[in-house]
Structure formats: C-alpha cells, structure tokens
Write a protein that holds these residues in place. Structure first.
Motif: not given
Length: 300
Positions: A88-89, A91-92, A95, A110, A143-144, A146-147, A150
């Motif tokens: 998640i971090t 992927t953020e 982004l 992804s 969560a992965w 959903e990130t 975006r």
C-alpha cells in the motif's frame, strides 16, 4: 513500448521482463537492488533505485507487483506492517509520482490475489462477488486494490490482477512442497476440502500481456485456471507427477500452532474462476492440473 515494473525481480516480474524484452519492448524495474536487476531479470533491463531517475522519460505502461512474500513467515505485528508498507505505501508513492508526470502512462496493471475474497468455502467466486469473509490477507488485498484504483482519477486505465497459486519451476509455493513430497511426506492440508485456484506461470505472463494490450480491460480479473481443485486432489496429483505417495495429512491444529493467524492461507480457499478473462477472449494454455504439473516438473 516503455514498461515500468515494480516487483520486477520477483517470480512473475522476471518472466515478464524476459517475455517483453524478447518482443522488443524497453523495460525499467524500480527496485531496492537496482544493480542486480540485469542479472536477475535479463541483460538489457534497466534498474532504478528511485522513480525520479526516470526524469520525464515517457512510460507507456506500469506493472505494479511489488510486495513482500505473504507466506514466508508468521504474521507478527512487525511482519504485517512490512506486508502493508511493501504494497500500500509503495503504491501510494507510485501514485504520487504518476500525478507529477507531464505525460502519463495509458495503463496501470496492479497486483492483487484471490485472497481478496477471504475464505470462500464452497461459493464459486467470479469477479462480481463481494468478499466472503474477513481476514488480514483479504484486508491487505482490498486496501491494495483501492489504492491502485485512485490512478483512474489521473486518466489512467487500471487493471487489477487477482492471482491464484502460481505453478512455476523457478520458485513460488510449489518449490516449498517439493521436498516433503519427494520424501514421501506430502499430503492434504487439514481436511483437504479447501479449494485451490491455480495457474501455470506461462498463462500468468500471457494474461498480463493480454490485459496490457486490451484497451477495454479495466477493473479486477481472476488470474487462475478455469478449473480450481480441492487441496486433496492437488496433493494427489502432485504425488502422481513426482511418483511419490501423498497420504501424510497435515492436521489443522498443528498448522494453527506453528503458523498462528497465517494458517488461514492454507486452511481456507477460494473457488475462484476467471469469468472476465474468458469473456474478454483470453485463451488458457493450461486448464488441466495434471498437464500443468507435468510441464512444470519437466523443468525442475
């Protein structure tokens, strides 16, 4: 085409690099070990330690597969934090970089996993299904995804690949099974009735390539062969391929003691089917488990 990969030195990433390099594409891998990328992937693949090294060099597609192995060790609090941040971090961070680009890639593929659904029991799970049960692996995948989604707000087509158990001679879960099975210690896990959605590595690579080039492809796709099998059948078939008996069961309570919460990965399952891939016209090369295991075992 210039393709950027995260997780490019992993099992699937290495095969993708070789596949696309042979097709004449330009490959860049964002890695913690950039100096080793050409050795691990293939000569001609560029490794970078930071996304900023790309400058404004146009990127046509991004493949986001990075993530610490989920089944390598028990899920302690520290391990859960690593599993979360590595997906998640990261992927953020990806982004934020995509948002800063003047020229954005057309597609982001992804990673995810069939664990998104949780333990599905006997329910057949197509991409239209909602999560059946909640556990850490399910929350992580949700969560992965959903990130990653975006990126749609940036005008990028987003594809989510929910991968099953990958059959490969170069690593993955199958490599962990070989020793006990060769020692005649293999067998079903728990009651053996849990479903195992599997996929041959060649089909995994082919479907990702297919989804990159299929402009209408968007959203989640189950990356698994059309015919999942129960754990007991998988163990029996693997034993036959290796010419070993597969009659030594692993009791559920032993797994719970040894692995704690992570035992859910082995005792639960998903009867997942690739409905959207089939509807899109993708053709699997391996739909029979015995044929897939025979092919992989010949390469071991």
């Amino acid at each position: 085409m210039h393709i950027l990969l995260t997780g490019g030195t992993g099992l699937i990433g290495r095969q993708l690099c070789r596949h696309w390099l042979a097709q004449g594409h330009r490959l860049t891998v964002w890695s913690r070990r950039p100096a080793q990328v050409s050795e691990l992937c293939a000569t001609g693949v560029r490794g970078i330690a930071t996304l900023e090294e790309l400058g404004q060099d146009p990127v046509d597609a991004v493949i986001n597969l990075a993530g610490a192995p989920i089944a390598d060790r028990p899920w302690t609090r520290k391990r859960k934090m690593l599993l979360w941040s590595s997906r998640i971090t990261l992927t953020e961070t990806l982004l934020a970089w995509l948002e800063s680009r003047e020229q954005k890639p057309s597609v982001l593929v992804s990673g995810s996993a069939v664990g998104w659904y949780g333990d599905g029991g006997e329910r057949e799970l197509t991409e239209d299904a909602a999560p059946v049960s909640e556990d850490f692996a399910s929350h992580l995948c949700i969560a992965w995804e959903e990130t990653a989604l975006r990126a749609q707000a940036l005008g990028i087509r987003v594809v989510l690949v929910r991968t099953g158990l990958v059959l490969s001679a170069e690593g993955g879960f199958l490599s962990r099974l070989l020793l006990p099975f060769k020692l005649a210690l293999g067998g079903p896990i728990g009651n053996g009735r849990q479903w195992m959605p599997w996929i041959h590595i060649q089909d995994q690579i082919a479907l990702i390539d297919f989804l990159v080039h299929e402009n209408a492809a968007t959203g989640p796709y189950n990356a698994c062969a059309p015919h999942p099998v129960r754990n007991a059948e998988f163990a029996k078939t693997l034993g036959r391929v290796l010419h070993r008996p597969a009659v030594m069961p692993m009791p559920a309570f032993v797994l719970r003691v040894l692995l704690g919460e992570m035992s859910q990965l082995l005792l639960g399952g998903q009867r997942a089917t690739p409905a959207r891939l089939l509807e899109a016209g993708f053709t699997f090369q391996f739909t029979d488990l015995r044929a897939a295991l025979d092919d992989v075992s010949a390469r071991l």
